[in-house]
Design a protein around this motif. Structure first.
Motif, PDB file in Angstrom:
ATOM      1  N   ALA A  23       0.857  -1.225   0.126  1.00 18.41           N
ATOM      2  CA  ALA A  23       0.014   0.013  -0.039  1.00 18.41           C
ATOM      3  C   ALA A  23       0.797   1.350  -0.039  1.00 18.41           C
ATOM      4  CB  ALA A  23      -1.007   0.046   1.078  1.00 18.41           C
ATOM      5  N   HIS A  24       1.967   1.270   0.847  1.00 18.39           N
ATOM      6  CA  HIS A  24       2.862   2.276   0.805  1.00 18.39           C
ATOM      7  C   HIS A  24       3.476   2.515  -0.427  1.00 18.39           C
ATOM      8  CE1 HIS A  24       2.510   3.683   4.914  1.00 18.39           C
ATOM      9  NE2 HIS A  24       2.635   2.277   5.508  1.00 18.39           N
ATOM     10  N   GLN A  25       4.061   1.387  -1.043  1.00 18.78           N
ATOM     11  CA  GLN A  25       4.747   1.567  -2.604  1.00 18.78           C
ATOM     12  C   GLN A  25       3.601   1.997  -3.485  1.00 18.78           C
ATOM     13  OE1 GLN A  25       6.212  -2.218  -3.199  1.00 18.78           O
ATOM     14  NE2 GLN A  25       8.152  -1.830  -2.232  1.00 18.78           N
ATOM     15  N   ALA A  26       2.313   1.420  -3.339  1.00 17.03           N
ATOM     16  CA  ALA A  26       1.414   2.205  -4.218  1.00 17.03           C
ATOM     17  C   ALA A  26       1.264   3.466  -4.180  1.00 17.03           C
ATOM     18  CB  ALA A  26       0.051   1.352  -4.343  1.00 17.03           C
ATOM     19  N   ASN A  27       1.229   4.109  -2.923  1.00 15.09           N
ATOM     20  CA  ASN A  27       0.673   5.430  -2.909  1.00 15.09           C
ATOM     21  C   ASN A  27       2.085   6.211  -3.382  1.00 15.09           C
ATOM     22  OD1 ASN A  27      -0.320   7.840  -1.668  1.00 15.09           O
ATOM     23  ND2 ASN A  27       0.910   7.626   0.059  1.00 15.09           N
ATOM     24  N   THR A  28       3.432   5.767  -2.958  1.00 12.75           N
ATOM     25  CA  THR A  28       4.333   6.485  -3.524  1.00 12.75           C
ATOM     26  C   THR A  28       4.456   6.247  -5.089  1.00 12.75           C
ATOM     27  OG1 THR A  28       5.690   5.745  -1.588  1.00 12.75           O
ATOM     28  CG2 THR A  28       6.972   6.416  -3.712  1.00 12.75           C
ATOM     29  N   ILE A  29       4.152   5.493  -5.872  1.00  8.76           N
ATOM     30  CA  ILE A  29       4.234   5.176  -7.101  1.00  8.76           C
ATOM     31  C   ILE A  29       3.125   6.416  -7.662  1.00  8.76           C
ATOM     32  CG2 ILE A  29       3.445   3.820  -9.169  1.00  8.76           C
ATOM     33  CD1 ILE A  29       4.845   1.573  -7.557  1.00  8.76           C
ATOM     34  N   GLU A  30       1.878   6.470  -7.113  1.00 12.85           N
ATOM     35  CA  GLU A  30       0.944   7.556  -7.556  1.00 12.85           C
ATOM     36  C   GLU A  30       1.425   8.809  -7.338  1.00 12.85           C
ATOM     37  OE1 GLU A  30      -3.490   8.653  -6.572  1.00 12.85           O
ATOM     38  OE2 GLU A  30      -2.851   6.788  -5.892  1.00 12.85           O
ATOM     39  N   GLU A  31       2.168   9.172  -6.121  1.00  9.45           N
ATOM     40  CA  GLU A  31       2.510  10.379  -6.167  1.00  9.45           C
ATOM     41  C   GLU A  31       3.836  10.892  -6.864  1.00  9.45           C
ATOM     42  OE1 GLU A  31       4.230  10.708  -1.881  1.00  9.45           O
ATOM     43  OE2 GLU A  31       2.161  10.844  -1.214  1.00  9.45           O
ATOM     44  N   LEU A  32       4.544  10.045  -7.328  1.00  9.57           N
ATOM     45  CA  LEU A  32       5.663   9.983  -8.279  1.00  9.57           C
ATOM     46  C   LEU A  32       5.005  10.261  -9.753  1.00  9.57           C
ATOM     47  CD1 LEU A  32       8.434   7.582  -7.236  1.00  9.57           C
ATOM     48  CD2 LEU A  32       8.568   9.943  -6.985  1.00  9.57           C
ATOM     49  N   SER A  33       4.077   9.714  -9.994  1.00  7.58           N
ATOM     50  CA  SER A  33       3.367   9.782 -11.483  1.00  7.58           C
ATOM     51  C   SER A  33       2.799  11.277 -11.398  1.00  7.58           C
ATOM     52  CB  SER A  33       2.273   8.726 -11.517  1.00  7.58           C
ATOM     53  OG  SER A  33       1.690   8.772 -12.716  1.00  7.58           O
TER      54      SER A  33
END
Length: 76
Positions: A23-33
């Protein structure tokens, strides 16, 4: 090495930990995107401004008078 008294508890803890990590990785990926998309918009705006400035510069350069020839001043 001792074995846990409740192996299901350990597996559920591991699973919960992995789910949290994902979940943390998915959130980070979305922020970076989102940040990448914003930077791309900025790059496109800057590219457009550079193109317009280049066109203005070339137009001004075409309209500029030729530089006078270098000659000796009349008092020589």
């Amino acid at each position: 090495m001792t074995t846990p008294a409740h192996p299901d508890e350990t597996q559920s803890q591991r699973l919960a930990s992995l789910e949290e990590h994902i979940a943390h990785q998915a959130n980070t990926i979305e922020e970076l995107s989102d940040q990448l998309a914003e930077q791309w918009r900025v790059v496109e705006q800057l590219r457009s401004k550079v193109d317009r400035l280049t066109e203005r510069f070339l137009a001004l350069e075409e309209g500029a008078l030729e530089a006078p020839a270098i000659t000796r001043p009349p008092h020589y």
